[in-house]
Design an enzyme around this catalytic site. Structure first.
Site, PDB file in Angstrom:
ATOM      1  N   ASP A 189      22.320  59.523  79.963  1.00 50.23           N
ATOM      2  CA  ASP A 189      22.076  58.218  79.351  1.00 50.23           C
ATOM      3  C   ASP A 189      22.880  58.059  78.060  1.00 50.23           C
ATOM      4  O   ASP A 189      23.117  59.025  77.329  1.00 50.23           O
ATOM      5  CB  ASP A 189      20.575  58.102  79.039  1.00 50.23           C
ATOM      6  CG  ASP A 189      20.200  56.800  78.365  1.00 50.23           C
ATOM      7  OD1 ASP A 189      20.341  55.751  79.022  1.00 50.23           O
ATOM      8  OD2 ASP A 189      19.791  56.833  77.187  1.00 50.23           O
ATOM      9  N   ARG A 192      28.003  57.302  75.334  1.00 49.64           N
ATOM     10  CA  ARG A 192      28.871  56.973  74.203  1.00 49.64           C
ATOM     11  C   ARG A 192      28.352  57.559  72.895  1.00 49.64           C
ATOM     12  O   ARG A 192      29.052  57.569  71.887  1.00 49.64           O
ATOM     13  CB  ARG A 192      28.971  55.453  74.025  1.00 49.64           C
ATOM     14  CG  ARG A 192      29.763  54.736  75.096  1.00 49.64           C
ATOM     15  CD  ARG A 192      29.658  53.227  74.913  1.00 49.64           C
ATOM     16  NE  ARG A 192      30.070  52.838  73.561  1.00 49.64           N
ATOM     17  CZ  ARG A 192      29.378  52.002  72.781  1.00 49.64           C
ATOM     18  NH1 ARG A 192      28.230  51.491  73.205  1.00 49.64           N
ATOM     19  NH2 ARG A 192      29.825  51.681  71.584  1.00 49.64           N
ATOM     20  N   GLU A 214      26.709  57.443  81.683  1.00 45.70           N
ATOM     21  CA  GLU A 214      26.669  56.015  81.376  1.00 45.70           C
ATOM     22  C   GLU A 214      27.533  55.763  80.131  1.00 45.70           C
ATOM     23  O   GLU A 214      27.042  55.797  79.008  1.00 45.70           O
ATOM     24  CB  GLU A 214      25.225  55.552  81.117  1.00 45.70           C
ATOM     25  CG  GLU A 214      25.130  54.070  80.810  1.00 45.70           C
ATOM     26  CD  GLU A 214      23.886  53.701  80.006  1.00 45.70           C
ATOM     27  OE1 GLU A 214      23.448  52.541  80.092  1.00 45.70           O
ATOM     28  OE2 GLU A 214      23.360  54.567  79.272  1.00 45.70           O
ATOM     29  N   TRP A 216      29.136  52.925  78.630  1.00 46.44           N
ATOM     30  CA  TRP A 216      29.110  51.458  78.753  1.00 46.44           C
ATOM     31  C   TRP A 216      29.516  50.823  77.432  1.00 46.44           C
ATOM     32  O   TRP A 216      28.807  50.955  76.439  1.00 46.44           O
ATOM     33  CB  TRP A 216      27.705  51.008  79.167  1.00 46.44           C
ATOM     34  CG  TRP A 216      27.531  49.525  79.321  1.00 46.44           C
ATOM     35  CD1 TRP A 216      28.494  48.564  79.425  1.00 46.44           C
ATOM     36  CD2 TRP A 216      26.284  48.821  79.431  1.00 46.44           C
ATOM     37  NE1 TRP A 216      27.944  47.325  79.580  1.00 46.44           N
ATOM     38  CE2 TRP A 216      26.586  47.446  79.589  1.00 46.44           C
ATOM     39  CE3 TRP A 216      24.946  49.230  79.411  1.00 46.44           C
ATOM     40  CZ2 TRP A 216      25.602  46.468  79.713  1.00 46.44           C
ATOM     41  CZ3 TRP A 216      23.970  48.255  79.536  1.00 46.44           C
ATOM     42  CH2 TRP A 216      24.276  46.901  79.693  1.00 46.44           C
ATOM     43  N   LYS A 276      46.403  47.759  93.130  1.00 44.04           N
ATOM     44  CA  LYS A 276      45.251  48.637  93.328  1.00 44.04           C
ATOM     45  C   LYS A 276      43.966  47.963  92.853  1.00 44.04           C
ATOM     46  O   LYS A 276      44.010  46.969  92.126  1.00 44.04           O
ATOM     47  CB  LYS A 276      45.459  49.943  92.555  1.00 44.04           C
ATOM     48  CG  LYS A 276      46.609  50.796  93.071  1.00 44.04           C
ATOM     49  CD  LYS A 276      46.686  52.104  92.289  1.00 44.04           C
ATOM     50  CE  LYS A 276      47.777  53.005  92.826  1.00 44.04           C
ATOM     51  NZ  LYS A 276      47.817  54.304  92.097  1.00 44.04           N
ATOM     52  N   GLY A 282      40.195  52.227  90.954  1.00 41.28           N
ATOM     53  CA  GLY A 282      41.601  52.093  91.308  1.00 41.28           C
ATOM     54  C   GLY A 282      42.456  53.231  90.812  1.00 41.28           C
ATOM     55  O   GLY A 282      43.551  53.471  91.334  1.00 41.28           O
ATOM     56  N   HIS A 295      18.800  49.102  85.750  1.00 45.79           N
ATOM     57  CA  HIS A 295      17.595  48.697  85.031  1.00 45.79           C
ATOM     58  C   HIS A 295      17.899  47.958  83.736  1.00 45.79           C
ATOM     59  O   HIS A 295      17.032  47.244  83.216  1.00 45.79           O
ATOM     60  CB  HIS A 295      16.738  49.929  84.727  1.00 45.79           C
ATOM     61  CG  HIS A 295      17.453  50.941  83.889  1.00 45.79           C
ATOM     62  ND1 HIS A 295      18.497  51.701  84.391  1.00 45.79           N
ATOM     63  CD2 HIS A 295      17.306  51.313  82.601  1.00 45.79           C
ATOM     64  CE1 HIS A 295      18.957  52.489  83.433  1.00 45.79           C
ATOM     65  NE2 HIS A 295      18.256  52.282  82.336  1.00 45.79           N
ATOM     66  N   ASP A 296      19.111  48.132  83.199  1.00 46.56           N
ATOM     67  CA  ASP A 296      19.521  47.431  81.978  1.00 46.56           C
ATOM     68  C   ASP A 296      20.207  46.108  82.279  1.00 46.56           C
ATOM     69  O   ASP A 296      19.866  45.073  81.713  1.00 46.56           O
ATOM     70  CB  ASP A 296      20.488  48.304  81.165  1.00 46.56           C
ATOM     71  CG  ASP A 296      19.808  49.481  80.497  1.00 46.56           C
ATOM     72  OD1 ASP A 296      18.661  49.327  80.044  1.00 46.56           O
ATOM     73  OD2 ASP A 296      20.423  50.561  80.427  1.00 46.56           O
ATOM     74  N   GLN A 301      15.243  43.006  82.370  1.00 44.98           N
ATOM     75  CA  GLN A 301      16.026  42.955  81.137  1.00 44.98           C
ATOM     76  C   GLN A 301      17.211  41.990  81.279  1.00 44.98           C
ATOM     77  O   GLN A 301      17.473  41.192  80.380  1.00 44.98           O
ATOM     78  CB  GLN A 301      16.535  44.355  80.769  1.00 44.98           C
ATOM     79  CG  GLN A 301      15.438  45.324  80.387  1.00 44.98           C
ATOM     80  CD  GLN A 301      15.993  46.463  79.551  1.00 44.98           C
ATOM     81  OE1 GLN A 301      15.963  46.417  78.335  1.00 44.98           O
ATOM     82  NE2 GLN A 301      16.517  47.472  80.216  1.00 44.98           N
TER      83      GLN A 301
END
Length: 363
Positions: A189, A192, A214, A216, A276, A282, A295-296, A301
């Site tokens: 989770d 970052r 994750e 993101w 591509k 790609g 779920h986010d 949510q």
């Protein structure tokens, strides 16, 4: 990939990762904690297996301040809003029986303290296993540790992964989940939040069969208009994968962003300048976990939802292209039998082509 050839099990792990021949199922949404979830899922295991999924991603298993599980406190307590440790172990046993691997949601960017410490903040963990003090918390989130090696998750003490004692304890906990509890795969989770080299260390220490992170962040927009070229976005995800020693896959947020714009009538987006696929898939299909919602982004949510009236078009894309597709619980079980059955047909197409056809190994 040094350290992964010690026995046949580790070689199997490498084969899974290199080939990308997996199909994942996210087995919860944001409201699942309200519905006796471990017991609920146990009843669905035969259907999950029959549908062709190789791994089911479960919600965070540890005790948490918030019922959804993403504000963990006592990592070793598996009595959560989703059910008791007994019910969780029964679920994992059922999954093993049906040969569906269990994926633990690993929330180790932040941890809720039990007592006040430095600065009057809850940044100590007295009275529970892993009784860390303020040195385990980054200085940028109220602790006495070093600065974070990634982005901050605001509002909570962020774990300082530069501390040797923290990493040793986390490896111990991950190994406990892997070998004592029976989880086989990991999802990291908020990846970052700390340097990917630590994910590499945790994977090497606990040896899950399959891992996904994750990572993101926002796609590139011009105002509210999504740019055609998202190379910088997918490059950041690929850099993260590289930082894990290529031991983890990552969710292909680039493909999600492009696909949910494309299905509204902008299909030209689905081919990059080199012809591509324009997402991570790609460039590195065996490390790209494609998906429509989670779920986010979806559920109640709905931070970045896939257009509801185009969901089957989305699955038609990710289940007929390279990559490692992940199907969302809501679409599979909450949207009615028609969606369930059509997704099963597409899963069968994916399995027959990419998994059973040995000449289509992903790079």
């Amino acid at each position: 990939m040094q350290g992964w050839d010690e026995n046949a099990q580790q070689m199997d792990s490498v084969a899974v990762l290199r080939n990308g021949k997996e199909i994942l199922f996210q087995a919860f949404n944001w409201e699942s904690h309200k519905y006796d979830w471990w017991k609920n899922l146990e009843e669905k295991v035969p259907d999950i297996a029959k549908s062709g999924f190789t791994s089911a991603w479960l919600p965070p298993p540890s005790q948490s301040l918030a019922p959804e599980g993403y504000t963990p406190q006592n990592l070793y307590s598996l009595n959560s809003a989703y059910g008791s440790d007994y019910l969780l172990k029964a679920l994992l046993g059922k999954m093993k029986q049906y040969k569906v691997r269990s994926m633990a949601d690993i929330v180790i960017n932040h941890r809720v303290g039990t007592t006040r410490g430095h600065g009057g903040m809850y940044n100590r963990y007295d009275g529970i296993p892993l009784p860390w003090n303020e040195r385990a918390v980054t200085s940028c989130t109220g602790g006495l540790g070093n600065r974070s090696t990634g982005a901050n998750f605001n509002g909570f003490p962020n774990i300082d992964h530069t501390q040797d004692f923290v990493r040793k304890d986390l490896v111990g906990w991950l190994r406990w989940l892997r070998y004592n509890i029976g989880f086989q795969d990991f999802r990291f989770d908020f990846a970052r939040g700390y340097a990917p080299k630590y994910v590499k260390e945790y994977i090497e220490g606990a040896r899950p069969i399959f891992s996904v992170g994750e990572y993101w962040d926002s796609c590139k927009y011009n105002g509210s208009y999504l740019d055609y070229n998202q190379d910088s976005h997918r490059q950041r995800i690929i850099n993260w994968i590289d930082g894990t020693g290529q031991l983890s896959t990552a969710f292909d947020f680039t493909t999600k962003g492009i696909l949910q714009a494309a299905v509204k009538g902008e299909f030209w987006r689905l081919r990059d300048a080199q012809g591509k696929p324009p997402g991570v898939v790609g460039w590195w299909p065996s490390r790209a976990v494609t998906f429509l919602d989670n779920h986010d982004t979806g559920s109640t949510q709905a931070h970045w939802p896939f257009p509801g009236n185009h969901v089957m078009e989305g699955y038609a894309y990710i289940l007929t292209h390279p990559g490692i597709p992940c199907v969302f619980y809501d679409h599979f079980y909450d949207w009615g039998n028609a969606y369930h059955d059509e997704i099963v047909k597409l899963v069968s197409c994916y399995l027959n082509y990419f998994v059973k056809n040995q000449n289509t190994s992903q790079v």
